[in-house]
Design a protein around this motif. Structure first.
Motif, PDB file in Angstrom:
ATOM      1  N   UNK A  16      56.058 -19.689  74.645  1.00  0.00           N
ATOM      2  CA  UNK A  16      56.550 -20.243  73.782  1.00  0.00           C
ATOM      3  C   UNK A  16      56.700 -19.720  72.422  1.00  0.00           C
ATOM      4  N   UNK A  17      55.445 -19.052  72.087  1.00  0.00           N
ATOM      5  CA  UNK A  17      55.375 -18.004  71.026  1.00  0.00           C
ATOM      6  C   UNK A  17      56.130 -16.999  71.138  1.00  0.00           C
ATOM      7  N   UNK A  18      56.452 -16.543  72.213  1.00  0.00           N
ATOM      8  CA  UNK A  18      57.292 -15.146  72.372  1.00  0.00           C
ATOM      9  C   UNK A  18      58.751 -15.744  72.197  1.00  0.00           C
ATOM     10  N   UNK A  19      59.191 -16.778  72.764  1.00  0.00           N
ATOM     11  CA  UNK A  19      60.515 -17.287  72.474  1.00  0.00           C
ATOM     12  C   UNK A  19      60.775 -17.422  71.061  1.00  0.00           C
ATOM     13  N   UNK A  20      59.817 -18.176  70.159  1.00  0.00           N
ATOM     14  CA  UNK A  20      59.853 -18.488  69.012  1.00  0.00           C
ATOM     15  C   UNK A  20      60.281 -17.293  68.045  1.00  0.00           C
ATOM     16  N   UNK A  47      74.606  -4.123  66.808  1.00  0.00           N
ATOM     17  CA  UNK A  47      75.068  -5.267  67.756  1.00  0.00           C
ATOM     18  C   UNK A  47      74.584  -4.785  69.053  1.00  0.00           C
ATOM     19  N   UNK A  48      74.213  -3.578  69.591  1.00  0.00           N
ATOM     20  CA  UNK A  48      73.617  -3.211  70.903  1.00  0.00           C
ATOM     21  C   UNK A  48      72.238  -3.703  70.764  1.00  0.00           C
ATOM     22  N   UNK A  49      71.523  -3.641  69.981  1.00  0.00           N
ATOM     23  CA  UNK A  49      70.058  -4.100  69.747  1.00  0.00           C
ATOM     24  C   UNK A  49      70.199  -5.739  69.884  1.00  0.00           C
ATOM     25  N   UNK A  50      71.252  -6.165  68.805  1.00  0.00           N
ATOM     26  CA  UNK A  50      71.225  -7.848  69.077  1.00  0.00           C
ATOM     27  C   UNK A  50      71.268  -8.078  70.720  1.00  0.00           C
ATOM     28  N   UNK A  51      72.157  -7.492  71.384  1.00  0.00           N
ATOM     29  CA  UNK A  51      72.717  -7.900  72.692  1.00  0.00           C
ATOM     30  C   UNK A  51      71.446  -7.820  73.552  1.00  0.00           C
ATOM     31  N   UNK A  52      70.641  -6.715  73.209  1.00  0.00           N
ATOM     32  CA  UNK A  52      69.426  -6.676  74.195  1.00  0.00           C
ATOM     33  C   UNK A  52      68.583  -7.701  73.797  1.00  0.00           C
ATOM     34  N   UNK A  53      68.198  -8.056  72.619  1.00  0.00           N
ATOM     35  CA  UNK A  53      67.308  -9.089  72.060  1.00  0.00           C
ATOM     36  C   UNK A  53      67.846 -10.425  72.693  1.00  0.00           C
ATOM     37  N   UNK A  54      69.220 -10.639  72.845  1.00  0.00           N
ATOM     38  CA  UNK A  54      69.631 -11.699  73.531  1.00  0.00           C
ATOM     39  C   UNK A  54      69.350 -11.883  74.938  1.00  0.00           C
ATOM     40  N   UNK A  55      69.637 -10.689  75.628  1.00  0.00           N
ATOM     41  CA  UNK A  55      69.283 -10.538  77.186  1.00  0.00           C
ATOM     42  C   UNK A  55      67.880 -10.795  77.276  1.00  0.00           C
ATOM     43  N   UNK A  56      67.008 -10.199  76.387  1.00  0.00           N
ATOM     44  CA  UNK A  56      65.377 -10.440  76.577  1.00  0.00           C
ATOM     45  C   UNK A  56      65.379 -11.840  76.396  1.00  0.00           C
ATOM     46  N   UNK A  57      65.576 -12.463  75.641  1.00  0.00           N
ATOM     47  CA  UNK A  57      65.511 -14.135  75.380  1.00  0.00           C
ATOM     48  C   UNK A  57      65.934 -14.833  76.736  1.00  0.00           C
ATOM     49  N   UNK A  58      67.052 -14.295  77.574  1.00  0.00           N
ATOM     50  CA  UNK A  58      67.318 -15.227  78.740  1.00  0.00           C
ATOM     51  C   UNK A  58      66.439 -14.809  79.659  1.00  0.00           C
ATOM     52  N   UNK A  59      65.799 -13.848  79.719  1.00  0.00           N
ATOM     53  CA  UNK A  59      64.745 -13.388  80.785  1.00  0.00           C
ATOM     54  C   UNK A  59      63.243 -14.161  80.273  1.00  0.00           C
ATOM     55  N   UNK A  60      62.998 -14.307  79.033  1.00  0.00           N
ATOM     56  CA  UNK A  60      61.803 -15.016  78.659  1.00  0.00           C
ATOM     57  C   UNK A  60      61.928 -16.285  78.943  1.00  0.00           C
ATOM     58  N   UNK A  61      63.323 -16.891  78.951  1.00  0.00           N
ATOM     59  CA  UNK A  61      63.483 -18.555  79.257  1.00  0.00           C
ATOM     60  C   UNK A  61      63.347 -18.559  80.561  1.00  0.00           C
ATOM     61  N   UNK A  62      63.954 -17.767  81.377  1.00  0.00           N
ATOM     62  CA  UNK A  62      63.903 -17.914  83.003  1.00  0.00           C
ATOM     63  C   UNK A  62      62.251 -17.672  83.389  1.00  0.00           C
ATOM     64  N   UNK A  63      61.344 -16.986  82.569  1.00  0.00           N
ATOM     65  CA  UNK A  63      60.112 -16.507  82.841  1.00  0.00           C
ATOM     66  C   UNK A  63      59.261 -18.116  82.527  1.00  0.00           C
ATOM     67  N   UNK A  64      59.549 -18.705  81.252  1.00  0.00           N
ATOM     68  CA  UNK A  64      59.175 -19.724  80.815  1.00  0.00           C
ATOM     69  C   UNK A  64      59.260 -21.000  82.123  1.00  0.00           C
TER      70      UNK A  64
END
Length: 90
Positions: A16-20, A47-64
């Motif tokens: 949850x901390x990582x997601x926040x 924008x490429x970095x933003x896309x990577x951040x958003x993809x990482x968030x999806x992975x973190x949500x799946x991990x959660x």
């Protein structure tokens, strides 16, 4: 078994901390892109970095979700099965 459950709960807090923190980084990156656009800068890399951040968030949500699933499994394993009520079998 409770040690495993305690570890999963600790992992959930960390997730949850990582997601926040990730949401905060995404908000900051979007603001940066907005400012860069207003000043006429090339935003392709941002924008490429933003896309990577958003993809990482999806992975973190799946991990959660995996952590939540593990917590549910541990809690079910600790809960004794319901006993049949002998009064209802008369």
């Amino acid at each position: 078994m409770t040690a495993d459950l305690d570890q999963e709960r600790a992992d959930l807090i960390l997730a949850d901390r990582h997601l926040a923190a990730g949401e905060q980084r995404i908000a900051e990156q979007r603001a940066l892109i907005r400012r860069m656009t207003e000043h006429g800068f090339n935003t392709a890399t941002a924008r490429d970095l933003l896309r990577l951040l958003e993809e990482t968030m999806i992975l973190w949500q799946e991990h959660r979700q995996l952590i939540l699933d593990a917590i549910a499994r541990h809690e079910r394993a600790l809960t004794p099965p319901p006993q049949a009520d002998s009064r209802s079998q008369s």
